[in-house]
Design a protein around this motif. Structure first.
Motif, PDB file in Angstrom:
ATOM      1  N   GLN A 139       0.825  -1.211   0.000  1.00  0.00           N
ATOM      2  CA  GLN A 139       0.000   0.000   0.000  1.00  0.00           C
ATOM      3  C   GLN A 139       0.858   1.260   0.000  1.00  0.00           C
ATOM      4  OE1 GLN A 139      -3.710   0.251   1.364  1.00  0.00           O
ATOM      5  NE2 GLN A 139      -4.111  -1.928   1.307  1.00  0.00           N
ATOM      6  N   LYS A 140       1.976   1.240   0.737  1.00  0.00           N
ATOM      7  CA  LYS A 140       2.868   2.397   0.739  1.00  0.00           C
ATOM      8  C   LYS A 140       3.493   2.621  -0.636  1.00  0.00           C
ATOM      9  CE  LYS A 140       4.099   2.482   5.652  1.00  0.00           C
ATOM     10  NZ  LYS A 140       5.203   2.422   6.645  1.00  0.00           N
ATOM     11  N   ASN A 141       3.671   1.561  -1.403  1.00  0.00           N
ATOM     12  CA  ASN A 141       4.240   1.699  -2.745  1.00  0.00           C
ATOM     13  C   ASN A 141       3.297   2.381  -3.720  1.00  0.00           C
ATOM     14  OD1 ASN A 141       6.961   0.366  -3.874  1.00  0.00           O
ATOM     15  ND2 ASN A 141       6.404  -0.578  -1.917  1.00  0.00           N
ATOM     16  N   GLY A 142       2.024   2.469  -3.375  1.00  0.00           N
ATOM     17  CA  GLY A 142       1.092   3.147  -4.259  1.00  0.00           C
ATOM     18  C   GLY A 142       1.469   4.591  -4.516  1.00  0.00           C
ATOM     19  N   VAL A 143       1.972   5.274  -3.483  1.00  0.00           N
ATOM     20  CA  VAL A 143       2.382   6.671  -3.649  1.00  0.00           C
ATOM     21  C   VAL A 143       3.590   6.766  -4.579  1.00  0.00           C
ATOM     22  CG1 VAL A 143       3.141   8.758  -2.452  1.00  0.00           C
ATOM     23  CG2 VAL A 143       1.500   7.235  -1.360  1.00  0.00           C
ATOM     24  N   PHE A 148       5.710   8.117 -10.092  1.00  0.00           N
ATOM     25  CA  PHE A 148       6.252   7.787 -11.418  1.00  0.00           C
ATOM     26  C   PHE A 148       5.259   8.172 -12.507  1.00  0.00           C
ATOM     27  CE2 PHE A 148       6.021   4.749 -14.943  1.00  0.00           C
ATOM     28  CZ  PHE A 148       7.141   5.183 -15.644  1.00  0.00           C
ATOM     29  N   LEU A 149       3.974   7.879 -12.313  1.00  0.00           N
ATOM     30  CA  LEU A 149       2.975   8.192 -13.338  1.00  0.00           C
ATOM     31  C   LEU A 149       2.834   9.698 -13.540  1.00  0.00           C
ATOM     32  CD1 LEU A 149       0.304   5.527 -12.355  1.00  0.00           C
ATOM     33  CD2 LEU A 149       1.889   5.450 -14.291  1.00  0.00           C
ATOM     34  N   VAL A 150       2.933  10.464 -12.455  1.00  0.00           N
ATOM     35  CA  VAL A 150       2.937  11.927 -12.571  1.00  0.00           C
ATOM     36  C   VAL A 150       4.141  12.379 -13.392  1.00  0.00           C
ATOM     37  CG1 VAL A 150       3.310  14.063 -11.266  1.00  0.00           C
ATOM     38  CG2 VAL A 150       1.591  12.418 -10.502  1.00  0.00           C
ATOM     39  N   ASP A 151       5.313  11.873 -13.056  1.00  0.00           N
ATOM     40  CA  ASP A 151       6.531  12.248 -13.774  1.00  0.00           C
ATOM     41  C   ASP A 151       6.430  11.866 -15.251  1.00  0.00           C
ATOM     42  OD1 ASP A 151       7.519  13.129 -11.354  1.00  0.00           O
ATOM     43  OD2 ASP A 151       8.791  11.372 -11.021  1.00  0.00           O
ATOM     44  N   SER A 175      -3.801   1.395  -4.538  1.00  0.00           N
ATOM     45  CA  SER A 175      -3.273   2.472  -3.713  1.00  0.00           C
ATOM     46  C   SER A 175      -2.767   3.622  -4.581  1.00  0.00           C
ATOM     47  CB  SER A 175      -2.137   1.951  -2.819  1.00  0.00           C
ATOM     48  OG  SER A 175      -1.543   2.997  -2.081  1.00  0.00           O
ATOM     49  N   SER A 176      -2.170   3.295  -5.723  1.00  0.00           N
ATOM     50  CA  SER A 176      -1.687   4.357  -6.623  1.00  0.00           C
ATOM     51  C   SER A 176      -2.852   5.165  -7.180  1.00  0.00           C
ATOM     52  CB  SER A 176      -0.843   3.764  -7.760  1.00  0.00           C
ATOM     53  OG  SER A 176      -1.636   3.144  -8.749  1.00  0.00           O
TER      54      SER A 176
END
Length: 299
Positions: A139-143, A148-151, A175-176
């Motif tokens: 779940q923490k990896n979602g951020v 990455f997707l924002v970048d 989570s992402s």
């Protein structure tokens, strides 16, 4: 060269800091030809190690939009849990799974670029084999995936983005989406064009109004969301019936009686997958690619 991203989800600029090269098990980045976004070794247990942030990630120098030019269609594949392997074997197993995803989706007709997302899927131990800690790290990896997707979209605004996950990778993926909802990503009108959950090790209420934050994220961030489940998946039966005292989305589909997001579609793959939790990519990639190519028909 590895790149650590340390921007925030609401920022519109990409900040870059250099770091050591991310190498494969053989000792050479060039020996592994699938682009990788990695957060492996970012966590000790469920805590970030020194030098990493909730947004940071690494690459192996091959990732479009970060290390190389943009592509027209990009799919990020997120692997699942590893409760059996040693630390070094878990990383190699994850890389093998990512490579299998690239090969199976390409063989089924996907013409875009597959990028792997690899994370600390082997943390923890004890009576639950580390399942609880692995869920927390997922779940923490979602951020981090969201960052990455924002970048990527900042650099490649016209590229189509998709997410595919296996097993516990579903919790990273969902989570992402929650992290992206209401961020710079959605504020600028971007979307994840399709998501594909394979054998999701995730509570079966997740895509419904019983889990409203995830329901809203699927509805607002994704064009078309697809779930592939097998009623005979014995790994999910073990994890969810024995440890969670619940049922998994990848076994039953969404919980009966609840209302899923309006852009959410299920595919019952029991006849193809049976009880083989590792067999979703091998048996259902044709269906995944068909759904990729026909998203508009399902929404």
């Amino acid at each position: 060269m590895t790149v650590n991203r340390r921007t925030f989800l609401k920022r519109s600029a990409v900040a870059t800091t250099g770091a050591a090269a991310l190498v494969g098990s053989s000792g050479s980045a060039a020996a592994y030809d699938v682009p990788l976004v990695s957060t492996r070794d970012h966590y000790s247990g469920t805590s970030l190690v020194s030098g990493e942030t909730q947004y940071s990630y690494d690459t192996n120098g091959l990732v479009p939009g970060v290390d190389t030019g943009c592509v027209g269609d990009l799919t990020v594949f997120i692997h699942g849990w590893d409760k059996k392997s040693s630390e070094s074997d878990a990383e190699q197993a994850a890389r093998d799974k990512i490579q299998l995803a690239r090969d199976e989706l390409t063989a089924a007709g996907y013409g875009g670029q597959v990028v792997g997302y690899t994370w600390d899927n082997d943390v923890g131990g004890g009576v639950d084999f580390g399942w609880g800690e692995a869920q927390t790290v997922a779940q923490k990896n979602g951020v981090k995936l969201a960052q990455f997707l924002v970048d990527y979209k900042y650099q490649c605004p016209n590229s189509t983005v998709r997410l595919v996950s296996h097993s516990l990778g579903a919790q990273v993926l969902l989570s992402s989406l929650r992290s992206l909802n209401g961020s710079w990503f959605t504020d600028n009108g971007y979307e994840v064009y399709s998501t594909h959950l394979l054998g999701a090790a995730q509570d079966n209420e997740a895509p419904t109004q019983e889990s409203i934050d995830t329901y809203n994220a699927i509805r607002d961030v994704v064009t078309g969301a697809f779930n592939y489940h097998s009623h005979e998946d014995d790994v999910l039966q073990w994890v969810y019936n024995t440890i969670e005292f619940d049922q998994a989305l990848g076994e039953t589909g969404y919980e009966e009686g609840n209302t899923p997001a309006p852009n959410y579609t299920e595919f019952d793959g029991t006849s193809q997958v049976g009880d083989d939790h590792s067999g979703y990519l091998t048996n259902l990639s044709d269906e995944v690619v068909y759904h990729m190519e026909n998203v508009s028909s399902y929404v």
